[in-house]
Write a protein that holds these residues in place. Structure first.
Motif, PDB file in Angstrom:
ATOM      1  N   VAL A  22       0.843  -1.204   0.000  1.00 47.27           N
ATOM      2  CA  VAL A  22       0.000   0.000   0.000  1.00 47.27           C
ATOM      3  C   VAL A  22       0.876   1.251   0.000  1.00 47.27           C
ATOM      4  O   VAL A  22       0.648   2.197  -0.750  1.00 47.27           O
ATOM      5  CB  VAL A  22      -0.940   0.000   1.226  1.00 47.27           C
ATOM      6  CG1 VAL A  22      -1.700   1.317   1.314  1.00 47.27           C
ATOM      7  CG2 VAL A  22      -1.908  -1.162   1.141  1.00 47.27           C
ATOM      8  N   LEU A  23       1.894   1.226   0.831  1.00 45.46           N
ATOM      9  CA  LEU A  23       2.810   2.368   0.885  1.00 45.46           C
ATOM     10  C   LEU A  23       3.461   2.611  -0.471  1.00 45.46           C
ATOM     11  O   LEU A  23       3.598   3.747  -0.929  1.00 45.46           O
ATOM     12  CB  LEU A  23       3.901   2.107   1.933  1.00 45.46           C
ATOM     13  CG  LEU A  23       3.593   2.556   3.358  1.00 45.46           C
ATOM     14  CD1 LEU A  23       4.723   2.174   4.289  1.00 45.46           C
ATOM     15  CD2 LEU A  23       3.361   4.061   3.394  1.00 45.46           C
ATOM     16  N   LEU A  70       2.313   2.103  -3.258  1.00 45.53           N
ATOM     17  CA  LEU A  70       1.357   2.676  -4.199  1.00 45.53           C
ATOM     18  C   LEU A  70       1.176   4.177  -3.984  1.00 45.53           C
ATOM     19  O   LEU A  70       0.924   4.917  -4.923  1.00 45.53           O
ATOM     20  CB  LEU A  70      -0.002   1.971  -4.070  1.00 45.53           C
ATOM     21  CG  LEU A  70      -0.070   0.535  -4.586  1.00 45.53           C
ATOM     22  CD1 LEU A  70      -1.420  -0.079  -4.261  1.00 45.53           C
ATOM     23  CD2 LEU A  70       0.183   0.492  -6.089  1.00 45.53           C
ATOM     24  N   VAL A  71       1.271   4.628  -2.731  1.00 49.38           N
ATOM     25  CA  VAL A  71       0.927   6.022  -2.455  1.00 49.38           C
ATOM     26  C   VAL A  71       2.141   6.903  -2.155  1.00 49.38           C
ATOM     27  O   VAL A  71       2.045   8.123  -2.205  1.00 49.38           O
ATOM     28  CB  VAL A  71      -0.066   6.132  -1.274  1.00 49.38           C
ATOM     29  CG1 VAL A  71      -1.386   5.473  -1.634  1.00 49.38           C
ATOM     30  CG2 VAL A  71       0.524   5.531  -0.012  1.00 49.38           C
ATOM     31  N   SER A  72       3.261   6.307  -1.839  1.00 47.83           N
ATOM     32  CA  SER A  72       4.395   7.112  -1.387  1.00 47.83           C
ATOM     33  C   SER A  72       5.501   7.164  -2.443  1.00 47.83           C
ATOM     34  O   SER A  72       5.691   6.212  -3.204  1.00 47.83           O
ATOM     35  CB  SER A  72       4.935   6.533  -0.088  1.00 47.83           C
ATOM     36  OG  SER A  72       6.171   7.124   0.223  1.00 47.83           O
ATOM     37  N   LYS A  73       6.254   8.271  -2.410  1.00 48.80           N
ATOM     38  CA  LYS A  73       7.400   8.352  -3.318  1.00 48.80           C
ATOM     39  C   LYS A  73       8.604   7.650  -2.706  1.00 48.80           C
ATOM     40  O   LYS A  73       9.514   7.223  -3.401  1.00 48.80           O
ATOM     41  CB  LYS A  73       7.747   9.821  -3.592  1.00 48.80           C
ATOM     42  CG  LYS A  73       6.779  10.457  -4.564  1.00 48.80           C
ATOM     43  CD  LYS A  73       7.117  11.909  -4.802  1.00 48.80           C
ATOM     44  CE  LYS A  73       6.021  12.569  -5.621  1.00 48.80           C
ATOM     45  NZ  LYS A  73       5.766  13.947  -5.207  1.00 48.80           N
ATOM     46  N   VAL A 131       1.958  10.651   3.812  1.00 50.33           N
ATOM     47  CA  VAL A 131       1.175   9.448   3.526  1.00 50.33           C
ATOM     48  C   VAL A 131       0.857   8.617   4.754  1.00 50.33           C
ATOM     49  O   VAL A 131      -0.154   7.928   4.798  1.00 50.33           O
ATOM     50  CB  VAL A 131       1.863   8.539   2.475  1.00 50.33           C
ATOM     51  CG1 VAL A 131       1.830   9.199   1.127  1.00 50.33           C
ATOM     52  CG2 VAL A 131       3.277   8.214   2.893  1.00 50.33           C
ATOM     53  N   LEU A 170      -3.654   3.815   8.177  1.00 49.41           N
ATOM     54  CA  LEU A 170      -2.806   2.810   7.552  1.00 49.41           C
ATOM     55  C   LEU A 170      -2.727   1.574   8.447  1.00 49.41           C
ATOM     56  O   LEU A 170      -2.678   0.448   7.986  1.00 49.41           O
ATOM     57  CB  LEU A 170      -1.408   3.411   7.337  1.00 49.41           C
ATOM     58  CG  LEU A 170      -0.432   2.629   6.487  1.00 49.41           C
ATOM     59  CD1 LEU A 170      -0.922   2.544   5.054  1.00 49.41           C
ATOM     60  CD2 LEU A 170       0.938   3.288   6.514  1.00 49.41           C
TER      61      LEU A 170
END
Lengths: 365, 517
Positions: free
Chosen positions: A38-39, A41-44, A326, A331
């Motif tokens: 999940v991270l 997918l959303v984090s750079k 994020v 989470l």
């Protein structure tokens, strides 16, 4: 006496306890792996975020203390709920008990005319009041269940809403600071607050009370007559009845104790962490208690472990939330949900175990 | 040699708790034969049948049906492919008629609706075709046990079953009904059906089978033509030794027997139907009173009420001269009653608890094992250790989960615990059902031992051999009433009892009244 030849004990993953441990460890890894996905997918910077999430509480004394503070109410709620679950009752009233007992503790804590000003007596007074109120409230679903066989889950959920309504009304109308409109009570008197015991952290004396309760619940379950009847009734209520145990008195006592623990936990949390009663919604601690009981396999030490683990991640996420775009407490819900699903699932890894057992059997020959 | 219709190849089944139920089983069922699968209770017969019928999935091995390897997804799948099973416990809807039960789920349709006429007509024809004497319009609730079994069999035939599995079908039947069933099975065979007959009663197996497969400890001990094997050889293959049929020589006379237990004008109803009518029974110390009868003739209701599991309704229950009908279970146990329940898994044990926890449930609050609040764990370890040794219960440790024990050992746990309260009255309900012969024999000896020590024993069993081997006195129950009483079993035959169990014969009032003396 029996003098059987002692067989050499072999460590096998298929044995009951190691297998449970294996299930839990695999579940934790899977849950963390999914969190990482999940991270990603959303984090750079997913790797850094993930490492932060897992290590941030260890970075400072304050951070680790924060973990310990967070686990106190979870453990209390977990202990209360595990008593229900062990008895075979799916009762979720700890949520409402937490709320209304908190209101009860507040009623004492904001009232200088009742308090003595002594830093030991005052918290004890508040906590006991909350615990007794918790006991009495928990007896409502307890009595309805014991006497009329009413479904405790439905009743406890409805009760939660009712208790919230009543509690909130009391706070707004009787315990709020005069002249101030809002959703919080007047501030607690200083003498009622629980003292911090580790400098430079928020860790308060409640953690000691929590540890004592864990030990007491453990003793209750495994070393007392009452604990024995709780366990037998929970495992097979027909067997308990057949053996001559009385379900009525047992249900009443269990609700009494669980309510006591819930009320206590609520007061400890409020007086340890808060300065006034600010719960404008149900705090969710009672429901998390059910989660703790499930994750901890209905064992007091398991609940302690589960509360620590979940608090660790929650604390980490909350502390990081200020810095990271994020990471958020939500989470952690992913981890919680996945863990609960996998650990409470009976079939998880079972096929693997069957295969292993077969192999062992064949090697045996 | 005729063709094989169903072949099992290297079937192995291991349960999650580690029980190895089947080990490399190979059996070939031929078309149009009656093939018996025999073995002790717990030998693995039932598991094997569940695998064929897709209730359980094998861990390893193949099932070949009509030349094709199959893996049925569910029992429905198995039924559609022509495999039928008649379970020990009937799966019927009591409020439906025979015809409705038979066609349920596969009713003849007229447009969107069930064609009610065709339902009756089709099932009627089916019953006629297979020579079943049954009225398809009657309600299942009103049928006798053997008639219900017929409905179950017709259900499989209606779905065109080619292979019919009968799991211990005679366990619920009287000798006469058994004979009738066998006639029917022979008709099926002639019509080309394959019958798989599961049983542990050897004389029946010998009289009906073409071929016999013996299973012991989960393994096949061979398949034999019926004519090639004698009863003795079969017995030896199944247990490896001879079984006792009478315990007369172990029984000792008790001095000065006292009346321990009395039922007076006991009656009860369930759902408005009278289940037990005006029962009068007396039991003295040092004797075993047996209650024989086909299951479902009021025995269960009687025992439930007298042990306190259900509410009392009418009459009197006297234990040691004191009325106990309104006492709690705890009070009854205090007064000296012990109870070995019929459904040991549901009532008699907590499967997920340890062996030790299961052994102390009736004595944990005695001063020897606990104080006011705390359990005396050391004393408990000692107590359970003694019980495990005395009753030779096979366990690896006291803390072992009960569910990992075999059926026989679980029942020994129950008997040991009930014995441990030193009962004056022991109510033993189906004490050896479903367990291996070794354990059953052991438990029989324990019951006799308790009797010799002066306990009164009320034995309820559907197993005629068991009641006849153990009882000093015997009553036969039919339709909630005592229909026969024997003050000694000398010269009484199974057949004779069968007539009473079926309600064909009935003793006179005076003869029956002697049961209360």
């Amino acid at each position: 006496m029996t003098a059987k030849p002692v067989k050499k004990k072999q460590f096998l993953l298929t044995k009951e306890k190691p297998f449970t441990a294996l299930q839990i460890i695999t579940s934790i890894f899977t849950a963390l792996a999914i969190t990482f996905v999940v991270l990603a997918l959303v984090s750079k910077t997913p790797v850094k975020d993930f490492v932060d999430l897992l290590t941030y509480p260890l970075k400072s004394r304050f951070n680790f203390g924060y973990v310990l503070v967070k686990m106190v109410p979870l453990t209390f709620a977990g202990l209360a709920t595990l008593l229900y679950f062990r008895t075979g009752l799916f009762n979720l009233s700890t949520e409402g008990v937490f709320y209304i007992s908190g209101v009860a503790a507040t009623a004492i804590a904001v009232n200088p005319s009742i308090l003595t000003g002594n830093g030991v007596i005052d918290p004890v007074l508040c906590i006991l009041t909350a615990a007794i109120v918790g006991s009495i409230i928990a007896l409502i679903p307890g009595f309805l269940k014991a006497k009329y066989g009413a479904n405790e889950m439905v009743i406890s959920l409805m009760l939660n809403s009712i208790l919230f309504g009543i509690g909130f009304w009391i706070i707004k109308n009787f315990l709020a600071k005069q002249g101030v409109t809002g959703q919080s009570s007047a501030p607690f008197e200083a003498s009622a607050k629980l003292p911090v015991i580790i400098p430079k952290t928020q860790v308060h004396v409640g953690i000691v009370i929590m540890a004592v309760m864990v030990v007491l619940v453990y003793i209750l379950l495994f070393h007392t007559k009452l604990g024995y009847t709780i366990r037998m009734t929970g495992l097979n209520s027909r067997f308990a009845k057949y053996s001559g145990m009385s379900a009525f008195s047992l249900f009443m006592v269990v609700h009494l104790i669980a309510g006591f623990l819930g009320g206590m936990g609520s007061a400890v949390e409020l007086l340890g962490v808060y300065n006034s009663f600010t719960w404008a919604t149900l705090p969710g601690l009672g429901f998390t208690g059910a989660l703790m009981a499930m994750l901890g396999k209905n064992h007091p030490l398991g609940v302690l472990g589960a509360a620590f683990g979940i608090s660790y991640l929650r604390a980490s996420a909350q502390l990081l939330a200020n810095m990271s775009p994020v990471i958020d407490i939500k989470l952690i819900s992913i981890v919680e949900v996945i863990l609960t699903l996998m650990i409470s699932s009976q079939y998880f890894l079972r096929k693997w175990r069957e295969k292993q057992l077969l192999k062992e059997e064949q090697e045996h020959e | 040699m005729s063709e094989a219709i169903l072949t099992l190849e290297n079937i192995t089944k291991i349960y999650p708790n580690g029980t190895l139920a089947n080990k490399n089983i190979n059996i070939e069922f031929e078309k149009g034969e009656i093939h018996s699968v025999v073995g002790e209770n717990g030998a693995g017969k039932s598991t094997l049948m569940k695998i064929i019928f897709a209730i359980e999935k094998q861990t390893e091995g193949k099932i070949i049906y009509k030349g094709r390897e199959v893996s049925f997804a569910s029992s429905m799948d198995a039924i559609e492919n022509g495999i039928g099973m008649v379970h020990q416990h009937f799966m019927l809807i009591p409020s439906f008629t025979v015809a409705q039960n038979i066609t349920l789920g596969a009713e003849p349709k007229k447009g969107l609706f069930i064609d009610k006429k065709a339902v009756v007509q089709k099932t009627g024809e089916l019953a006629k075709q297979y020579h079943f004497d049954i009225d398809v319009t009657s309600k299942v609730a009103d049928l006798s046990v053997s008639a219900k079994q017929k409905v179950e069999i017709l259900k499989t035939l209606y779905r065109d079953a080619e292979v019919i599995i009968l799991d211990e079908p005679t366990a619920v039947l009287t000798p006469q009904e058994t004979e009738q069933l066998f006639e029917q099975l022979k008709i099926f065979k002639e019509m080309g059906h394959t019958i798989v007959f599961i049983s542990h009663k050897l004389n029946e197996v010998k009289s009906i089978s073409d071929r016999i497969t013996v299973i012991r400890d989960g393994e096949t001990k061979g398949t034999f033509l019926n004519k090639d094997i004698t009863m003795d050889q079969l017995t030896e293959l199944i247990v490896g030794r001879k079984i006792e049929t009478s315990y007369e020589s172990y029984k000792k006379k008790v001095k000065d027997p006292q009346v321990i237990f009395k039922l007076e004008d006991f009656s009860c109803k369930a759902h408005g139907i009278e289940k037990v009518k005006n029962l009068n029974i007396t039991i003295r110390s040092g004797e075993i009173l047996g209650i024989a009868g086909v299951q479902g003739n009021g025995q269960e209701e009687l025992i439930k009420i007298l042990t306190g599991l259900e509410h009392f309704q009418q009459g009197r229950i006297l234990l040691n001269g004191e009325a106990i009908e309104h006492n709690t279970i705890h009070q009854r146990r205090q007064a000296g009653m012990s109870y070995i329940p019929e459904d040991r898994m549901a009532d008699g044990v907590a499967q997920a608890a340890s062996v030790s926890d299961n052994l102390i449930s009736t004595v944990y609050n005695t001063p020897e094992l606990s104080g006011k609040v705390f359990l005396k764990n050391k004393a408990i370890v000692k107590e359970t250790g003694n019980l495990i040794e005395n009753f030779s219960i096979k366990v690896s440790s006291q803390k072992e989960k009960l569910s990992s024990l075999s059926g026989g050992n679980i029942q020994k746990v129950v008997v040991a615990r009930e014995w441990n309260t030193k009962p004056k009255l022991m109510v033993a309900e189906q004490p050896t059902r479903g367990i291996d012969i070794g354990s059953a024999e052991y438990i029989h000896h324990q019951l006799i031992e308790m009797r010799n020590q002066g306990a009164g024993i009320l034995l309820v069993s559907a197993d005629l051999t068991e009641v006849m081997a153990l009882s000093d006195r015997l009553v036969v129950m039919y339709d909630g009433e005592i229909v026969a009483y024997f003050d000694s079993l000398k010269g009484v035959s199974e057949n004779q009892l069968g007539y009473y169990m079926l309600g064909i014969e009935h003793q006179s009032e005076e003869e029956i009244r002697r049961a209360a003396q």
